[in-house]
Scaffold this motif. Structure first.
Motif, PDB file in Angstrom:
ATOM      1  N   GLN A 121       5.988 -13.577  12.483  1.00 50.59           N
ATOM      2  CA  GLN A 121       5.917 -12.221  11.943  1.00 50.59           C
ATOM      3  C   GLN A 121       4.734 -12.093  10.986  1.00 50.59           C
ATOM      4  OE1 GLN A 121       7.913  -9.735  12.839  1.00 50.59           O
ATOM      5  NE2 GLN A 121       9.189 -11.028  14.140  1.00 50.59           N
ATOM      6  N   PRO A 122       4.049 -10.950  11.008  1.00 47.92           N
ATOM      7  CA  PRO A 122       3.008 -10.718   9.995  1.00 47.92           C
ATOM      8  C   PRO A 122       3.634 -10.557   8.617  1.00 47.92           C
ATOM      9  CG  PRO A 122       3.373  -8.722  11.267  1.00 47.92           C
ATOM     10  CD  PRO A 122       4.192  -9.804  11.921  1.00 47.92           C
ATOM     11  N   LEU A 123       2.845 -10.829   7.601  1.00 44.08           N
ATOM     12  CA  LEU A 123       3.358 -10.781   6.238  1.00 44.08           C
ATOM     13  C   LEU A 123       3.923  -9.412   5.904  1.00 44.08           C
ATOM     14  CD1 LEU A 123       3.784 -12.088   3.505  1.00 44.08           C
ATOM     15  CD2 LEU A 123       1.397 -11.620   2.949  1.00 44.08           C
ATOM     16  N   TRP A 124       3.269  -8.330   6.332  1.00 49.72           N
ATOM     17  CA  TRP A 124       3.781  -7.006   5.979  1.00 49.72           C
ATOM     18  C   TRP A 124       5.183  -6.785   6.519  1.00 49.72           C
ATOM     19  CZ3 TRP A 124       4.831  -4.285  10.350  1.00 49.72           C
ATOM     20  CH2 TRP A 124       4.034  -4.487  11.482  1.00 49.72           C
ATOM     21  N   ARG A 125       5.510  -7.379   7.673  1.00 48.32           N
ATOM     22  CA  ARG A 125       6.864  -7.221   8.201  1.00 48.32           C
ATOM     23  C   ARG A 125       7.860  -8.085   7.427  1.00 48.32           C
ATOM     24  NH1 ARG A 125       8.712  -4.520  12.211  1.00 48.32           N
ATOM     25  NH2 ARG A 125       6.742  -4.301  13.328  1.00 48.32           N
ATOM     26  N   LEU A 126       7.445  -9.285   7.024  1.00 48.79           N
ATOM     27  CA  LEU A 126       8.319 -10.112   6.185  1.00 48.79           C
ATOM     28  C   LEU A 126       8.663  -9.406   4.883  1.00 48.79           C
ATOM     29  CD1 LEU A 126       6.777 -13.710   6.423  1.00 48.79           C
ATOM     30  CD2 LEU A 126       8.742 -12.802   7.667  1.00 48.79           C
ATOM     31  N   LEU A 127       7.754  -8.559   4.415  1.00 47.60           N
ATOM     32  CA  LEU A 127       7.963  -7.828   3.159  1.00 47.60           C
ATOM     33  C   LEU A 127       8.642  -6.486   3.376  1.00 47.60           C
ATOM     34  CD1 LEU A 127       4.521  -8.573   1.441  1.00 47.60           C
ATOM     35  CD2 LEU A 127       6.665  -9.840   1.277  1.00 47.60           C
ATOM     36  N   SER A 128       9.268  -6.340   4.549  1.00 50.65           N
ATOM     37  CA  SER A 128      10.076  -5.155   4.883  1.00 50.65           C
ATOM     38  C   SER A 128       9.248  -3.901   5.074  1.00 50.65           C
ATOM     39  CB  SER A 128      11.152  -4.908   3.796  1.00 50.65           C
ATOM     40  OG  SER A 128      11.974  -6.037   3.653  1.00 50.65           O
ATOM     41  N   GLY A 129       7.997  -4.074   5.442  1.00 49.19           N
ATOM     42  CA  GLY A 129       7.159  -2.913   5.706  1.00 49.19           C
ATOM     43  C   GLY A 129       7.260  -2.452   7.141  1.00 49.19           C
ATOM     44  N   SER A 130       6.996  -1.176   7.354  1.00 55.67           N
ATOM     45  CA  SER A 130       6.895  -0.658   8.709  1.00 55.67           C
ATOM     46  C   SER A 130       5.468  -0.860   9.206  1.00 55.67           C
ATOM     47  CB  SER A 130       7.276   0.825   8.746  1.00 55.67           C
ATOM     48  OG  SER A 130       6.481   1.560   7.847  1.00 55.67           O
ATOM     49  N   ALA A 131       5.258  -0.629  10.489  1.00 54.23           N
ATOM     50  CA  ALA A 131       3.932  -0.853  11.065  1.00 54.23           C
ATOM     51  C   ALA A 131       2.892  -0.012  10.337  1.00 54.23           C
ATOM     52  CB  ALA A 131       3.950  -0.502  12.554  1.00 54.23           C
ATOM     53  N   PRO A 132       1.823  -0.622   9.866  1.00 54.25           N
ATOM     54  CA  PRO A 132       0.802   0.126   9.118  1.00 54.25           C
ATOM     55  C   PRO A 132       0.005   1.043  10.023  1.00 54.25           C
ATOM     56  CG  PRO A 132       0.111  -2.139   9.420  1.00 54.25           C
ATOM     57  CD  PRO A 132       1.517  -2.056   9.929  1.00 54.25           C
ATOM     58  N   ASP A 133      -0.605   2.031   9.423  1.00 50.64           N
ATOM     59  CA  ASP A 133      -1.475   2.953  10.154  1.00 50.64           C
ATOM     60  C   ASP A 133      -2.605   2.165  10.808  1.00 50.64           C
ATOM     61  OD1 ASP A 133      -3.287   4.892  11.001  1.00 50.64           O
ATOM     62  OD2 ASP A 133      -2.997   6.148   9.233  1.00 50.64           O
ATOM     63  N   PRO A 134      -2.799   2.289  12.133  1.00 52.36           N
ATOM     64  CA  PRO A 134      -3.888   1.555  12.790  1.00 52.36           C
ATOM     65  C   PRO A 134      -5.261   1.870  12.213  1.00 52.36           C
ATOM     66  CG  PRO A 134      -2.395   2.515  14.413  1.00 52.36           C
ATOM     67  CD  PRO A 134      -2.005   3.078  13.079  1.00 52.36           C
ATOM     68  N   ALA A 135      -5.401   3.033  11.600  1.00 53.42           N
ATOM     69  CA  ALA A 135      -6.688   3.393  10.998  1.00 53.42           C
ATOM     70  C   ALA A 135      -6.991   2.567   9.754  1.00 53.42           C
ATOM     71  CB  ALA A 135      -6.712   4.878  10.643  1.00 53.42           C
ATOM     72  N   GLY A 136      -5.968   1.927   9.181  1.00 48.99           N
ATOM     73  CA  GLY A 136      -6.159   1.092   8.002  1.00 48.99           C
ATOM     74  C   GLY A 136      -5.764   1.777   6.707  1.00 48.99           C
ATOM     75  N   LEU A 137      -5.959   1.062   5.617  1.00 52.50           N
ATOM     76  CA  LEU A 137      -5.631   1.546   4.277  1.00 52.50           C
ATOM     77  C   LEU A 137      -6.901   2.028   3.580  1.00 52.50           C
ATOM     78  CD1 LEU A 137      -3.329  -1.376   3.036  1.00 52.50           C
ATOM     79  CD2 LEU A 137      -2.722   0.579   4.483  1.00 52.50           C
ATOM     80  N   ASP A 138      -6.744   3.045   2.725  1.00 48.81           N
ATOM     81  CA  ASP A 138      -7.887   3.524   1.942  1.00 48.81           C
ATOM     82  C   ASP A 138      -8.375   2.424   1.010  1.00 48.81           C
ATOM     83  OD1 ASP A 138      -7.958   6.077   3.020  1.00 48.81           O
ATOM     84  OD2 ASP A 138      -6.607   6.907   1.506  1.00 48.81           O
ATOM     85  N   ALA A 139      -9.689   2.305   0.914  1.00 47.55           N
ATOM     86  CA  ALA A 139     -10.317   1.341   0.010  1.00 47.55           C
ATOM     87  C   ALA A 139     -11.151   2.091  -1.018  1.00 47.55           C
ATOM     88  CB  ALA A 139     -11.201   0.371   0.792  1.00 47.55           C
ATOM     89  N   TYR A 140     -11.387   1.437  -2.163  1.00 44.51           N
ATOM     90  CA  TYR A 140     -12.337   2.013  -3.103  1.00 44.51           C
ATOM     91  C   TYR A 140     -13.452   1.020  -3.382  1.00 44.51           C
ATOM     92  CZ  TYR A 140     -10.244  -0.334  -7.290  1.00 44.51           C
ATOM     93  OH  TYR A 140      -9.782  -1.220  -8.225  1.00 44.51           O
ATOM     94  N   ALA A 141     -14.650   1.544  -3.538  1.00 43.83           N
ATOM     95  CA  ALA A 141     -15.824   0.721  -3.825  1.00 43.83           C
ATOM     96  C   ALA A 141     -15.834   0.378  -5.303  1.00 43.83           C
ATOM     97  CB  ALA A 141     -17.102   1.458  -3.441  1.00 43.83           C
ATOM     98  N   SER A 142     -15.759  -0.915  -5.597  1.00 43.69           N
ATOM     99  CA  SER A 142     -15.779  -1.398  -6.970  1.00 43.69           C
ATOM    100  C   SER A 142     -17.183  -1.891  -7.269  1.00 43.69           C
ATOM    101  CB  SER A 142     -14.748  -2.522  -7.128  1.00 43.69           C
ATOM    102  OG  SER A 142     -14.612  -2.922  -8.464  1.00 43.69           O
ATOM    103  N   LEU A 143     -18.011  -0.993  -7.835  1.00 40.15           N
ATOM    104  CA  LEU A 143     -19.402  -1.332  -8.115  1.00 40.15           C
ATOM    105  C   LEU A 143     -19.475  -2.390  -9.208  1.00 40.15           C
ATOM    106  CD1 LEU A 143     -19.744   1.300  -6.457  1.00 40.15           C
ATOM    107  CD2 LEU A 143     -21.532   1.968  -8.061  1.00 40.15           C
ATOM    108  N   LEU A 144     -20.438  -3.283  -9.086  1.00 42.38           N
ATOM    109  CA  LEU A 144     -20.666  -4.261 -10.143  1.00 42.38           C
ATOM    110  C   LEU A 144     -21.449  -3.615 -11.280  1.00 42.38           C
ATOM    111  CD1 LEU A 144     -21.390  -7.402  -7.943  1.00 42.38           C
ATOM    112  CD2 LEU A 144     -19.224  -6.602  -8.893  1.00 42.38           C
ATOM    113  N   SER A 145     -21.662  -4.358 -12.340  1.00 42.18           N
ATOM    114  CA  SER A 145     -22.339  -3.789 -13.505  1.00 42.18           C
ATOM    115  C   SER A 145     -23.842  -3.746 -13.285  1.00 42.18           C
ATOM    116  CB  SER A 145     -22.033  -4.622 -14.748  1.00 42.18           C
ATOM    117  OG  SER A 145     -22.802  -4.179 -15.844  1.00 42.18           O
ATOM    118  N   TYR A 146     -24.437  -2.603 -13.604  1.00 39.46           N
ATOM    119  CA  TYR A 146     -25.893  -2.443 -13.539  1.00 39.46           C
ATOM    120  C   TYR A 146     -26.503  -2.339 -14.932  1.00 39.46           C
ATOM    121  CZ  TYR A 146     -24.371  -1.442  -8.829  1.00 39.46           C
ATOM    122  OH  TYR A 146     -23.752  -1.537  -7.601  1.00 39.46           O
ATOM    123  N   GLY A 147     -25.744  -2.775 -15.933  1.00 38.99           N
ATOM    124  CA  GLY A 147     -26.279  -2.846 -17.287  1.00 38.99           C
ATOM    125  C   GLY A 147     -26.707  -1.514 -17.862  1.00 38.99           C
TER     126      GLY A 147
END
Length: 376
Positions: A121-147
């Protein structure tokens, strides 16, 4: 399913970041290093984990190789809760938040990977999750420091938005940087992480100046990070407050929540003690009406585990991805973002093992291997 061996190894991946490479804990940072943990069982199964990380790797690896791994080899890999309790209690005099907990986090993630592989079983199913959206999860860009370079802030914010990110986080210290990012991507949500830069009085002044700028959140504004009362004093300015990457376990998060200090909790699976502790923090946050956005600026099993946890347990998952371009990664393609989305693996366990050719090419040194003693 007896654990027969635990290996630790480090891969160092060259990267570019849209600006000059910064110092990290006083050291030049031009390689993304991943501390990998490989756990083998007598059945021939292999699980992978990741222990925090970055400039802390020498200390974490020493704790793993000399103390933590020897406490785990020979144990039944299925007995995750008992191993967690006994190991973390066994090392608690060495620190409740630091290399020993980080080291165990890597092993614990690998144990969940093994559990999923053994059960098919995939981990998400072991954690009682339903099938995730095939399109994926939203991500955010974490920019590094530019001083404080506003031109780089604006350019990288605009580039992130053009690549499909609808949320962009800055690691800067000024209101001017926030305004530059907002001007560069007017339709993006902008967050500001200052990495515990300010004492509470300074933080209150800064929060007052930022109050009408529409920040999606202000992250770790107060030094020291355990000053929950100081953090709570910023709530009156109306900016959502986030913290948690430096918080020690479930009870550290309970102190933040009971103080009314945070709107969003940010537990980190490679620092906190692993997946089991992460699940307890998520349940606690749910009980307190606090949102969860995991801290996960990693590119190995810790990142992949976070994706599974968020898919299964977080109501509005949002995945942190460092804004940089790696030369290669042994966990491609699962650590890459496409049009602002991260895919969730569906194969058993974490759903992805590292590419051995990439490991061999970028491994910094030979793995350290701890084996269980054979019965006489």
């Amino acid at each position: 399913m007896r654990i027969t061996a635990i290996e630790s190894s480090v891969v160092a991946l060259p990267f570019s970041m849209g600006g000059p490479h910064p110092l990290f804990a006083g050291q030049p940072w031009d390689r993304l290093e991943i501390l990998l943990v490989r756990v083998e069982t007598e059945e021939g199964l292999v699980g992978w984990g990741e222990a925090f990380g970055h400039a802390a790797i020498p200390a974490t690896k020493a704790a793993l190789d000399t103390i933590v791994a020897p406490l785990v080899v020979g144990r039944d890999a299925r007995d995750i809760n008992a191993i967690t309790r006994q190991v973390l209690h066994g090392v608690h005099l060495l620190g409740r938040n630091g290399p020993f907990v980080y080291a165990f986090s890597g092993i614990e993630i690998a144990l969940w990977d093994l559990l999923g592989k053994r059960s098919g079983q995939p981990l998400w199913r072991l954690l009682s999750g339903s099938a995730p959206d095939p399109a994926g999860l939203d991500a955010y860009a974490s920019l590094l420091s530019y001083g404080g370079d506003l031109e780089l802030v604006a350019r990288n914010t605009a580039d992130a938005r053009a690549q499909g990110y609808r949320h962009v986080k800055l690691h800067e210290l000024t209101r001017e940087a926030v305004l530059a990012a907002k001007a560069a991507a007017p339709d993006a949500a902008i967050m500001l992480d200052v990495n515990c830069a300010w004492t509470p009085p300074v933080a209150r002044d800064m929060a007052a100046s930022l109050a009408r700028d529409g920040l999606a959140w202000l992250e770790e504004p107060v030094w020291p990070p355990e000053d929950s009362a100081g953090l709570a004093s910023l709530r009156r300015f109306g900016i959502p407050l986030t913290a948690g990457e430096n918080t020690a376990g479930l009870f550290g998060f309970r102190a933040l929540m009971e103080a009314g200090a945070i709107d969003i909790a940010q537990p980190s699976v490679t620092k906190l003690g692993g997946i089991g502790e992460m699940l307890q923090v998520i349940a606690l946050a749910r009980a307190h009406g606090v949102e969860v956005v995991p801290h996960c600026p990693y590119f190995g099993p810790g990142f992949v585990a976070t994706v599974h946890i968020a898919a299964a347990q977080v109501e509005r998952p949002l995945i942190e991805v460092l804004w940089l371009e790696m030369e290669a990664n042994p966990f491609d393609p699962w650590v890459r973002v496409r049009d602002g989305k991260v895919e969730v693996p569906t194969a058993p366990g974490l759903g992805c093992d590292p590419d051995p050719a990439v490991l061999a090419r970028y491994r910094r040194a030979a793995p350290t291997r701890i084996e269980a003693r054979r019965a006489a």
